[in-house]
Structure formats: structure tokens, C-alpha cells
Scaffold this active site. Structure first.
Site, mmCIF file in Angstrom:
data_model
loop_
_atom_site.group_PDB
_atom_site.id
_atom_site.type_symbol
_atom_site.label_atom_id
_atom_site.label_comp_id
_atom_site.label_asym_id
_atom_site.label_seq_id
_atom_site.Cartn_x
_atom_site.Cartn_y
_atom_site.Cartn_z
ATOM 1 N N ARG A 1 0.851 -1.191 0.000
ATOM 2 C CA ARG A 1 0.000 0.000 0.000
ATOM 3 C C ARG A 1 0.884 1.237 0.000
ATOM 4 O O ARG A 1 2.106 1.162 0.139
ATOM 5 C CB ARG A 1 -0.933 0.020 1.213
ATOM 6 C CG ARG A 1 -0.201 0.173 2.541
ATOM 7 C CD ARG A 1 -1.173 0.185 3.702
ATOM 8 N NE ARG A 1 -0.481 0.430 4.967
ATOM 9 C CZ ARG A 1 -1.096 0.499 6.143
ATOM 10 N NH1 ARG A 1 -2.412 0.328 6.218
ATOM 11 N NH2 ARG A 1 -0.404 0.741 7.241
ATOM 12 N N ASP B 1 7.554 -10.898 8.582
ATOM 13 C CA ASP B 1 7.764 -9.888 9.620
ATOM 14 C C ASP B 1 9.220 -9.477 9.543
ATOM 15 O O ASP B 1 10.117 -10.249 9.886
ATOM 16 C CB ASP B 1 7.433 -10.467 10.998
ATOM 17 C CG ASP B 1 7.550 -9.424 12.110
ATOM 18 O OD1 ASP B 1 8.102 -8.329 11.859
ATOM 19 O OD2 ASP B 1 7.089 -9.703 13.228
ATOM 20 N N ASN C 1 11.510 -0.118 1.848
ATOM 21 C CA ASN C 1 10.477 0.892 2.001
ATOM 22 C C ASN C 1 9.703 0.770 3.310
ATOM 23 O O ASN C 1 9.214 1.761 3.829
ATOM 24 C CB ASN C 1 9.503 0.802 0.819
ATOM 25 C CG ASN C 1 8.198 1.529 1.093
ATOM 26 O OD1 ASN C 1 8.131 2.754 0.999
ATOM 27 N ND2 ASN C 1 7.165 0.777 1.463
ATOM 28 N N TYR D 1 11.483 8.252 14.816
ATOM 29 C CA TYR D 1 11.423 8.028 13.367
ATOM 30 C C TYR D 1 12.473 8.870 12.661
ATOM 31 O O TYR D 1 13.202 8.386 11.779
ATOM 32 C CB TYR D 1 10.026 8.374 12.870
ATOM 33 C CG TYR D 1 9.830 8.289 11.383
ATOM 34 C CD1 TYR D 1 9.634 7.056 10.763
ATOM 35 C CD2 TYR D 1 9.800 9.437 10.597
ATOM 36 C CE1 TYR D 1 9.433 6.971 9.393
ATOM 37 C CE2 TYR D 1 9.595 9.366 9.235
ATOM 38 C CZ TYR D 1 9.410 8.128 8.635
ATOM 39 O OH TYR D 1 9.210 8.062 7.269
ATOM 40 N N LYS E 1 15.625 7.505 10.420
ATOM 41 C CA LYS E 1 15.838 7.866 9.025
ATOM 42 C C LYS E 1 17.194 8.541 8.819
ATOM 43 O O LYS E 1 17.830 8.362 7.772
ATOM 44 C CB LYS E 1 14.707 8.770 8.529
ATOM 45 C CG LYS E 1 13.361 8.059 8.400
ATOM 46 C CD LYS E 1 13.430 6.896 7.415
ATOM 47 C CE LYS E 1 12.053 6.316 7.143
ATOM 48 N NZ LYS E 1 12.101 5.181 6.202
ATOM 49 N N THR F 1 -0.826 9.650 0.154
ATOM 50 C CA THR F 1 -1.226 8.245 0.104
ATOM 51 C C THR F 1 -2.642 8.113 0.664
ATOM 52 O O THR F 1 -3.264 9.110 1.057
ATOM 53 C CB THR F 1 -0.278 7.367 0.930
ATOM 54 O OG1 THR F 1 -0.471 7.649 2.333
ATOM 55 C CG2 THR F 1 1.178 7.627 0.560
#
Length: 254
Positions: free
Chosen positions: A15, A57, A84, A148, A152, A182
Site C-alpha cells: 500500500r 515480519d 520501504n 522516526y 531515518k 497516500t
């Protein structure tokens, strides 16, 4: 077709940005495998071609190794890994404790490393490439998603070091993404009006579409980027307009 005969794995490709990347690879002629913990609501397809799905996973190293071994046996090769899979809920640092934030680091930094190590033997054989999906959150303050942003930032540095260690057989690059529209954009930016207002803050006047990211990923996986490794390609529509420009009382455009 640009990637005809090539095999690509897109993690988290069921997705959003991942599905957009997978569709771009399909359009370029690649055979695509998408993986996630759960199957997509509908097959990821483009131009009459459909990506294969495998459940995995990515935080389970043994399962990741089994997955890439199965890909190698089934297709006989692997030419590109797109790391991704990732994401985070909004969570200020003083909520949830260090262990909850560590899970964000595990998914967004450790999991791409695990996948890359498992894929490396196949990529080395094909002289393929790894594409890390980074974020501008790793290059600026990321309040509410600090873990996060830290992950990154680490991912981009990991890619640079990996590019040196694994050269010349495997190229490694990063896409540093800005805001992307998205199916989950409303969770971050609000309703249609909110999404449009946020898009207006981007110099190009809109949020990225998943296909914008996909086309950039195809470039990095292709022979056109054959001398590109250890690079970070910004896919952010020109970035963010500095706040001081609007706050200043001089040098205003008429």
C-alpha cells in the site's frame, strides 16, 4: 523495457508509497515481489502485470532470511531491494517510554539492515542495488516523531557506509522523501482542505504522489544510475519554505 528480466523486492509494498514503487517497477518490466505482514487488500498491479506477495515480519531475522532464500530459489536472481517498510505513530518523546520508541528504530533502521544483509548474496551475484527509502524527517527536527527522524537519519548514513563496503558489486542509494499523498494522508494532514493547504507550502505546489517516488526508485535501480552509489536523492518538491521569510517585515514580494 528498462528493467525487463530483472527481479525486485519492495518491502512494505502492499500500500501507499511501497505500492507506488512496486507499480513503477512493474511498468519498467521487472518481476516484483512485495512483502509485508499482511496481504494487500487488492493485488498490486500495473499494465496487466501483478506483483507477487509474500508475508514476512521484517523484525524477525530468521523469517527475513527464509524469505530471501525463497525469492532466490523461485526466481533464480535478485536485482534490486527497495527498503520501504516503515512508519510511526505520532508520539512525543515523554510518552510511552524508551522501549516503545525503540520499536520505531527497529522497524525503520534495524529491519532495512536485516533485509539488506539477507539479500546481499543475491545482489552481489547480479551486481544489483539497494534503494533505501528515507525521509526529510531525518534531516530536520521531527517533533512528535523523534525516533522516526533518528532512524531515518541513521538509515541514510547506513546507506553511505554500505555503498563503500559493498562496492563494486552492489550499489546502495537513498531516496529522501518529503510529504507524499497516500491513502493514509488524512491521518497526517487532515481532510481534503488540509491536504491541499499543506501541499501549498511545498515549492512545487503539491504533495508527491507514490508514482513520483516509484519513478525515482526505478532510475536508481536502472543502468542509467550505473555510476551512482552512496547518493541521497531528494524527492521533496523543492523542500520547505523557510518560516522566517514569512515572519520577516522586509523584502516582501509585492
Amino acid at each position: 523495457m528498462e528493467l525487463d528480466g530483472r527481479v525486485a523486492v519492495v518491502t512494505g509494498g502492499t500500500r501507499g508509497v511501497g505500492a507506488g514503487i512496486a507499480r513503477s517497477f512493474l511498468a519498467a518490466g521487472a518481476r516484483v515481489v512485495v512483502c509485508a505482514r499482511r496481504p494487500p487488500d487488492a493485488p498490486v498491479s500495473r499494465g496487466g502485470r501483478t506483483a507477487d506477495f509474500s508475508p514476512v515480519d521484517l523484525r524477525d531475522p530468521a523469517a527475513v532470511q527464509d524469505f530471501f532464500d525463497a525469492v532466490g530459489r523461485r526466481y533464480g536472481r535478485l536485482d534490486c531491494l527497495v527498503n520501504n517498510a516503515g512508519g510511526t505513530p505520532y508520539r512525543p518523546l515523554d510518552e510511552g517510554g524508551a522501549q516503545r520508541h525503540a520499536r520505531v528504530l527497529e522497524l525503520n533502521l534495524v529491519a532495512p539492515l536485516t533485509a539488506s544483509l539477507a539479500a546481499r548474496p543475491w545482489l552481489r551475484e547480479s551486481r544489483g542495488s539497494v534503494v533505501m527509502i528515507g525521509s526529510v524527517s531525518g534531516t530536520r527536527p521531527s517533533p512528535g516523531t523523534a525516533a522516526y527522524g533518528a532512524a531515518k537519519a541513521g538509515l541514510e548514513q547506513l546507506a553511505r557506509s554500505m555503498a563503500v563496503e559493498w562496492a563494486p558489486e552492489v550499489r546502495v542509494n537513498s531516496l529522501v522523501l518529503g510529504m507524499v499523498r497516500t491513502e493514509l494522508a488524512h491521518l497526517h494532514y487532515g481532510d481534503g482542505a488540509g491536504i491541499a493547504a499543506v501541499g501549498a507550502t511545498v515549492p512545487l505546489g503539491r504533495l508527491a504522489e507514490p508514482s513520483d517516488v516509484g519513478e525515482a526508485a526505478v532510475f536508481l535501480a536502472s543502468e542509467r544510475a550505473g555510476y551512482v552509489s552512496g547518493a541521497s536523492l531528494l524527492v521533496h518538491g523543492g523542500g520547505e519554505r523557510p518560516a522566517f521569510l514569512d515572519a520577516a517585515t522586509v523584502n516582501k514580494e509585492s
